[in-house]
Design a protein around this motif. Structure first.
Motif: not given
Length: 128
Positions: A47-56, A67-72, A84-86, A98-102
């Protein structure tokens, strides 16, 4: 891969599709139809879309890798404090294998790679 930016989405998609990796890569973006269904059929989601907590949670197939690339920065409604959220909702961790933390996931790796590249560039410049 959710997001088609020139910084993350497109380069990452091309790298994943290279010979040797041999992944079947699907690129989605804000105008894609039924992104949730595409994600539910995916083994790996980046997820690299730049919108906080979009993927539910209901977007994720149990056992997939996220893999959560975003940070907002977001305001916690319970406390009113900034946090801070991804791009991926934190509840996804409950079903992903597995999931990358933000924060603390992709960001430190990005900084490490940038530092390595800077040192290598300086070395090459001084030894050419």
């Amino acid at each position: 891969v959710i997001g088609r930016s020139r910084i993350v989405g497109m380069p990452l998609s091309l790298m994943l599709a290279q010979r040797g990796v041999d992944a079947t890569v699907t690129i989605t973006h804000s105008k894609s139809k039924d992104i949730a269904q595409i994600c539910r059929n995916s083994d790996v989601i980046i997820a690299a879309l730049g919108r906080p907590e979009t993927v539910k949670l209901d977007w994720i197939k149990p056992g997939s890798v996220v893999v959560d690339v975003g940070i907002s920065r977001s305001i916690d409604p319970g406390t009113g404090k900034s946090k801070l959220v991804g791009d991926v909702s934190a509840e996804v961790m409950s079903i992903a294998s597995h999931m990358t933390p933000v924060p603390g996931g992709v960001g430190p790796m990005t900084i490490a790679c940038l530092l390595r590249n800077t040192v290598e560039a300086a070395f090459r410049q001084n030894n050419s």
